[in-house]
Design a protein around this motif. Structure first.
Motif, mmCIF file in Angstrom:
data_model
loop_
_atom_site.group_PDB
_atom_site.id
_atom_site.type_symbol
_atom_site.label_atom_id
_atom_site.label_comp_id
_atom_site.label_asym_id
_atom_site.label_seq_id
_atom_site.Cartn_x
_atom_site.Cartn_y
_atom_site.Cartn_z
ATOM 1 N N ASN A 120 0.786 -1.235 0.000
ATOM 2 C CA ASN A 120 0.000 0.000 0.000
ATOM 3 C C ASN A 120 0.817 1.282 0.000
ATOM 4 O O ASN A 120 0.378 2.290 -0.521
ATOM 5 N N GLU A 167 -8.773 4.190 0.467
ATOM 6 C CA GLU A 167 -7.878 3.566 -0.512
ATOM 7 C C GLU A 167 -6.850 4.535 -1.093
ATOM 8 O O GLU A 167 -5.738 4.134 -1.435
ATOM 9 N N GLN A 168 -7.228 5.800 -1.240
ATOM 10 C CA GLN A 168 -6.353 6.693 -2.008
ATOM 11 C C GLN A 168 -5.724 7.812 -1.191
ATOM 12 O O GLN A 168 -4.865 8.533 -1.701
ATOM 13 N N ASP A 180 1.128 6.907 -0.185
ATOM 14 C CA ASP A 180 0.190 5.929 -0.720
ATOM 15 C C ASP A 180 0.447 5.660 -2.198
ATOM 16 O O ASP A 180 0.322 6.551 -3.049
ATOM 17 N N HIS A 215 -6.785 -0.989 2.202
ATOM 18 C CA HIS A 215 -6.368 0.315 1.684
ATOM 19 C C HIS A 215 -6.013 0.291 0.204
ATOM 20 O O HIS A 215 -5.446 1.252 -0.323
ATOM 21 N N ILE A 216 -6.329 -0.811 -0.448
ATOM 22 C CA ILE A 216 -6.144 -0.911 -1.902
ATOM 23 C C ILE A 216 -7.444 -1.456 -2.480
ATOM 24 O O ILE A 216 -8.083 -2.325 -1.870
HETATM 25 CA CA CA Z 1 -3.832 2.944 -0.794
#
Ligand code: CA
Ligand code: ABC
Length: 485
Positions: A120, A167-168, A180, A215-216
């Motif tokens: 990540n 996620e981003q 990230d 987180h992806i």
């Molecule tokens: Ca991420």
């Protein structure tokens, strides 16, 4: 190795820096310093007897790649989660040959190697902590990408209810930002897929623990897992089964965090702890997860959460909690140090050096306990060829401080009553576990009881201890459980 191969295993999780030194020394290690203490891969090799004699046949080690060096405002990267260059190893833990030697030493004992991997983020030590604007990082150190365009634009995660934000945006904080990676970019995706394929083959890795899986984006993971082509267990840190469920379709499975919270809460709040919440979480997970809960990683401690004994020291309760990973559907994981009675609280206190225990195997009741639990699980697997594919079921009990779990040939009775409590259990014949007038053994105490003529069972648990019951007929000649010597 595949997920099915892993289901018969049990995993010992180490923080590599905190387990053992290859030269056998025992330097001081103050967890508050958040600094490297000296543990390494040669140290793990030197203590495989210790791990294997407890019945573990897999070891999960900390992330292996090169991390940022020196001290940050949050200490050093001794835990291994602050990758800087994924194509190089963390030299604090040893050389490539040392890591290969660890894999070979494990395989020589028919044990598996699980490696923790972080996809990540990468971490850049800010040159100036009062200014962490994106331009201030030295991207040339962040390999194999080397430029700012490999990362999502800077924003710290601020809203866990917004999945795009999760996620981003970035983990960490202005003290130490975790940059990230732009896992939406197809070139980066290809790089990661090739990287994991090569890493698994170069170091003969049998399974992967996938850091920060939530987180992806979910659709990143299937190709990554396919390239790994070994069992992958994702860290989806969440108390909610429905949130975790989809990750069991894109990865091998997940660490069973929802149940962890249920178990932790049930056993650390006295007799008001909600035992039936465990049953309802497990039942939900069995229904919602791909492959049910057969492939989950089942744990009650890890490097991110306070140890059980930082909250509860009643040894009967501790023994009940520790039984959990070994008697349910998932793959059991023990976090190093629990067997030595370690009591550290939140990160970083829960990352004590194991060598400070002297690797004592003589006077540690919890080490004996976990050895028995491993043996019981192995015995159950060999006594019932369907053990690993039969869902755990809960047998309803009148007493809200108890939980009865059936997974034939095992019947486990847990209570959060503590060492001054005593429970009278009644297991009805409708549970269909035992035949009439059958001898049943609690493999933890080696006490025996006999079922009634209809197969029902009445048993008393004294001192709030857990019981793991199996028919005497399921304890084979060759097994070591409850053999008077
Ligand atoms: Ca991420
Ligand atoms: C550093 C300091 C610590 C300090 C911490 C905030 O920052 O050292 O003293 O307390 C590594 C190191 C850590 C370090 C971090 C950050 O990096 O080990 O010492 O902490 O620099 C994984 C690993 C973990 C690792 C990283 C980073 C990720 O297991 O060891 O940490 O590579 C989030 C992530 C999760 C991550 C975890 C630490 O943070 O999702 O992947 N773990 C909510 C969120 C979770 C969140 C959690 C904690 O808070 O939903 O996503 O985890 O911030 C339940 C709810 C959950 C809730 C929990 C707390 O309660 O359902 O939603 O989780 O009931």
């Amino acid at each position: 190795a595949s997920a099915d191969d892993w289901t018969r295993r049990s995993i010992y999780q180490v923080v590599t820096d905190r387990f053992a030194l290859g030269n056998g020394s025992s330097p001081p290690c103050n967890t508050d310093n958040r600094a490297y203490c000296g543990g390494n891969w040669q140290g793990i090799i030197s203590k495989l007897d210790y791990i294997q004699q407890m019945g573990f046949d897999a070891v999960w080690i900390s992330p292996i790649v090169e991390n940022i060096q020196g001290r940050t405002s949050e200490g050093e990267a001794y835990h291994g989660y602050w990758s800087q260059n994924i194509n190089s190893l963390n030299s604090n833990f040893g050389s490539a040959n040392d890591l290969k030697a660890l894999a070979a030493a494990l395989h020589a004992r028919s044990m598996f190697l699980m490696v923790d991997v972080v996809v990540n983020h990468l971490v850049a030590n800010p040159t100036n902590t009062s200014d962490i604007s994106p331009e201030t990082f030295d991207y040339s150190l962040l390999q194999p990408f080397g430029g700012q365009n490999a990362f999502h634009s800077q924003c710290f995660i601020s809203d866990y209810t917004n999945q795009t934000n999760v996620e981003q945006c970035w983990l960490g904080d202005s003290g130490l930002p975790l940059l990230d990676i732009d896992t939406e970019n197809s070139t980066i995706v290809d790089t990661m897929n090739t990287w994991i394929k090569d890493l698994v083959s170069e170091y003969s890795i049998d399974g992967l623990r996938i850091d920060t899986a939530k987180h992806i984006r979910q659709d990143f993971w299937p190709a990554f897992a396919a390239n790994a082509s070994v069992y992958t267990v994702g860290e989806v840190l969440i108390g909610d089964v429905t949130y975790a469920a989809p990750y069991t379709s894109v990865l091998g499975s997940v660490l069973d965090y929802p149940t962890y919270y249920g178990v932790y809460n049930a056993f650390t709040s006295g007799t008001s702890g909600n035992m039936s919440a465990i049953a309802s979480l497990v039942t939900q997970a069995q229904d919602q997860y791909n492959h049910g809960t057969f492939y989950v990683g089942s744990f009650v401690e890890n490097q991110d959460n306070p140890r059980i004994q930082s909250t509860v020291t009643d040894q009967s309760i501790v023994k009940n909690v520790m039984a959990w990973p070994f008697i349910n559907d998932g793959i059991p994981i023990l976090y190093y140090g629990q067997e030595q009675g370690y009591q550290g609280g939140n990160d970083p206190s829960n990352r004590e050096a194991l060598w400070l225990s002297g690797f004592d195997t003589e006077n540690k009741p919890l080490l004996t306990h976990v050895t028995t639990l491993n043996a019981a699980r192995k015995q159950a697997i060999s006594a019932n060829s369907s053990f690993l594919t039969t869902k755990a079921k809960f047998i309803s009990q009148p007493d809200s401080s108890t939980l009865a779990i059936s997974k034939p040939p095992m019947l486990t009775l847990l209570t959060n009553g503590g060492n001054s409590s005593s429970v009278k259990w009644s297991i009805p014949s409708s549970a269909n576990l035992f035949s009439g007038s059958e001898t049943v053994v609690d493999v933890l105490s080696c006490n025996t009881v006999t079922t009634a003529s209809d197969g029902s069972l009445s048993v008393t648990a004294s001192s709030g201890l857990p019981q793991v019951l199996m028919p005497a007929s399921a304890l084979s000649e060759s097994g070591s459980l409850c053999k008077s010597s």
